[in-house]
Design an enzyme around this catalytic site. Structure first.
Site, PDB file in Angstrom:
ATOM      1  N   GLY A 276       0.838  -1.279  -0.240  1.00 38.86           N
ATOM      2  CA  GLY A 276       0.169  -0.038  -0.025  1.00 38.86           C
ATOM      3  C   GLY A 276       0.722   1.351  -0.047  1.00 38.86           C
ATOM      4  O   GLY A 276       1.834   1.383  -0.771  1.00 38.86           O
ATOM      5  N   SER A 277       0.248   2.274   0.839  1.00 45.71           N
ATOM      6  CA  SER A 277       1.081   3.554   0.716  1.00 45.71           C
ATOM      7  C   SER A 277       2.304   3.865   1.323  1.00 45.71           C
ATOM      8  O   SER A 277       2.905   4.634   1.032  1.00 45.71           O
ATOM      9  CB  SER A 277      -0.068   4.499   1.656  1.00 45.71           C
ATOM     10  OG  SER A 277      -1.353   4.492   1.231  1.00 45.71           O
ATOM     11  N   THR A 278       2.962   2.565   1.624  1.00 45.69           N
ATOM     12  CA  THR A 278       4.169   2.737   2.028  1.00 45.69           C
ATOM     13  C   THR A 278       4.865   2.934   0.760  1.00 45.69           C
ATOM     14  O   THR A 278       6.438   3.205   0.920  1.00 45.69           O
ATOM     15  CB  THR A 278       4.738   1.480   2.606  1.00 45.69           C
ATOM     16  OG1 THR A 278       4.500   0.558   1.970  1.00 45.69           O
ATOM     17  CG2 THR A 278       4.281   1.357   4.024  1.00 45.69           C
ATOM     18  N   LYS A 280       4.386   5.126  -1.540  1.00 41.73           N
ATOM     19  CA  LYS A 280       4.430   6.554  -2.081  1.00 41.73           C
ATOM     20  C   LYS A 280       5.642   7.265  -1.880  1.00 41.73           C
ATOM     21  O   LYS A 280       5.918   8.037  -2.805  1.00 41.73           O
ATOM     22  CB  LYS A 280       2.985   7.066  -1.401  1.00 41.73           C
ATOM     23  CG  LYS A 280       1.678   6.857  -1.610  1.00 41.73           C
ATOM     24  CD  LYS A 280       0.824   7.271  -0.958  1.00 41.73           C
ATOM     25  CE  LYS A 280      -0.797   6.817  -1.364  1.00 41.73           C
ATOM     26  NZ  LYS A 280      -1.699   6.894  -0.495  1.00 41.73           N
TER      27      LYS A 280
END
Length: 563
Positions: A276-278, A280
């Protein structure tokens, strides 16, 4: 008649008596000297055999000084695995005197974890077989007390893990014949058994104290959040040395049972997750590196879902136009996707290849999974992988990537061997040093002003990124199943360690204030680990120091947070 008594004359004069004593003393001294010379020669001979005689033609005399399998120790010399002489219990059915049914009943009393039918089968067989390997002394005594000559108790070399479950997935285990199967035992089996090297312990990069802290804090989170598992790793950002690595659920390598088979999988190196957002910060770092992002103040439209190829990219909360710091602080999928779209497919794919997301994780263990790589790198894949969807890697992949992101831009392989005086690998540049400096500022802002606030350990200057990814299932993603990850580094003004904490399918309960996202589940684990382990790793709290983010603060609007 008178009797005359004649007194004999004294034969031994004082001089003669002194001469006899002197002769006796000389003879005694000669005997003592001869004894000391013999003792000296024997000692020298034994010392020679112990230190210099490595030939196999002299029997097993010199081999007695070398263990059958080398010890494994942590970076401070704490024993993690060693070989000892242990007892086994064996039955020779042809020698049994008592009734087999009676013996089976007696054995069940001693070993209640084994079915009676299994004992009956072993007692009724035609060949000698083991009742129990690695038997405890009281078990040996109890079987011996049965009083049947059909039981014997051979002494065998036994692999002992004195720290029990500590670092079980790192260490692995050996089979009944003493060969390494998994973990370090399997990966370094030749080194651990070779006569030329087994005399010296294998020193790991693991710090048993830090390992214990990571295990206990992650276990508490997994238990309290009613999760199905978890994973964690602590990595030196400049050398790639692994200071701690844990996978939950765990097992005890001293006592392997069939039911533990799923727990033996190392989630850090062998399980794949969409994290996921890790992702970004990695994607935005690449965009800064390439010159696609030239100003932190530039804004991207995240006010509406982004439609692309029949798919709609959404945020978990109502959005607006975000600049770069706000994109990370608010964890906006939409804004990140727009930045990735400008970066383009070739450069996004090149980023992930440079971080080796297309290969098994680089470490000595055999248990390493091959990532799930997009079949086609179209425009949609470029946008979704930028925020960690559509690509699955291991937590160790992520740890090595974050080390490169904060250490000045150099990617290095992870290692479980203590480097000591050896220089670390030179590394491969994947980010510019200036980009790495900028990302340290942005990661710190996420913790002070964004979704990572609960990871903020006072004085340790933690920076990092949350990631809460729905798990894929039949027909799409399952909203009820989340992988919550926090990827962090500290201290951000001079990073030394990366900490990854992942909780698999946490429940939103009272422990997390009803929340399942990483900011409420994984981030607190990092805070607790850093506060406890930091001083052991030579990092002490200092609230007078921090990353200078003064130029970015005016760009951040404080109007709520996202995930």
């Amino acid at each position: 008649m008178n009797t005359l008594v004649v007194r004999p004359t004294r034969v031994r004069t004082a001089g003669v008596r002194q001469q006899i004593l002197l002769t006796a003393q000389q003879r005694l001294m000669m005997l003592m000297l001869l004894f000391m010379a013999a003792f000296f020669l024997i000692s020298v001979r034994l010392l020679y055999f112990a230190l210099f005689d490595t030939s196999s033609g002299h029997g097993n005399g010199s081999a007695a000084f070398i263990p059958a399998r080398a010890d494994i120790v942590d970076r401070n010399g704490v024993p993690l695995a060693r070989t000892i002489d242990g007892y086994s219990i064996r039955v020779v059915p042809s020698k049994l005197l008592n009734n087999r049914q009676y013996l089976a009943d007696e054995l069940v009393k001693i070993f209640p974890d084994t079915p009676r039918e299994e004992f009956v089968a072993k007692l009724s067989g035609s060949k000698p077989t083991y009742i129990r390997r690695r038997a405890l002394p009281d078990q040996v005594a109890a079987v011996n007390a049965i009083g049947d000559v059909g039981f014997d108790f051979p002494r065998e070399k036994e692999r002992l893990y004195p720290q029990l479950t500590l670092a079980a997935h790192v260490l692995g285990f050996t089979d009944a014949e003493g060969h390494g199967v998994t973990g370090i035992e399997g990966a370094f089996d030749k080194r651990l058994t070779d006569k030329a090297t087994r005399g010296e312990p294998l020193t790991l990069s693991i710090d048993a104290r830090v390992q214990g802290i990571l295990e206990s804090e992650l276990y508490n989170a997994v238990t309290n959040l009613e999760a199905i598992g978890g994973a964690g790793v602590i990595l030196d950002v400049h050398t790639g040395e692994v200071l701690a690595m844990t996978s939950l659920p765990t097992y005890n390598p001293n006592k392997l049972v069939a039911a533990d088979a799923p727990a033996r999988r190392n989630a850090v190196t062998y399980n794949l997750y969409e994290l996921g957002s890790t992702f970004k910060p990695l994607s935005i770092g690449a965009a800064i590196d390439d010159g696609v992002v030239t100003s932190m103040a530039r804004r991207y439209d995240a006010s509406q879902p982004l439609a692309i190829a029949g798919f709609r990219i959404r945020d978990s909360h109502p959005g607006r136009w975000y600049n770069v710091p706000e994109t990370l602080i608010q964890s906006s999928n939409i804004a990140t996707a727009r930045i990735a779209d400008e970066l383009g497919r070739e450069k996004m794919e090149a980023l992930f290849r440079s971080l080796e997301f297309n290969k098994r994780p680089e470490i000595e263990l055999k248990e390493r999974a091959f990532p799930l790589w997009p079949k086609e790198w179209g425009r949609l894949s470029t946008m979704t992988t930028a925020y960690g969807h559509g690509i699955a890697v291991t937590p160790l992949h992520l740890a090595s990537a974050y080390a490169a992101l904060v250490n000045g831009g150099l990617w290095r392989p992870a290692t479980l061997e203590k480097l000591g005086d050896k220089a670390p690998p030179p590394g491969r540049r994947v980010f510019k040093a200036s980009t790495s400096a900028r990302m340290r500022q942005l990661l710190r802002l996420i913790v002070t002003d964004g979704t990572g606030k609960q990871a903020d350990a006072p004085g340790f200057r933690v920076g990092g990124k949350t990631g809460s990814a729905e798990k894929p299932g039949v027909g799409g993603y399952r909203r009820s199943s989340v992988v919550a990850t926090f990827a962090a580094a500290f201290p951000m003004d001079n990073p030394r360690y990366v900490v990854i904490a992942m909780v698999d399918e946490p429940k939103g309960n009272a422990y997390s204030s009803g929340q399942r996202t990483a900011g409420w589940t994984a981030a607190p684990v990092v805070r607790k680990v850093v506060m406890r382990a930091g001083p052991m790793l030579g990092v002490y709290p200092d609230e007078s120091r921090d990353v200078d983010v003064s130029e970015l603060i005016p760009l951040v609007r404080r109007d709520g947070e996202g995930e």
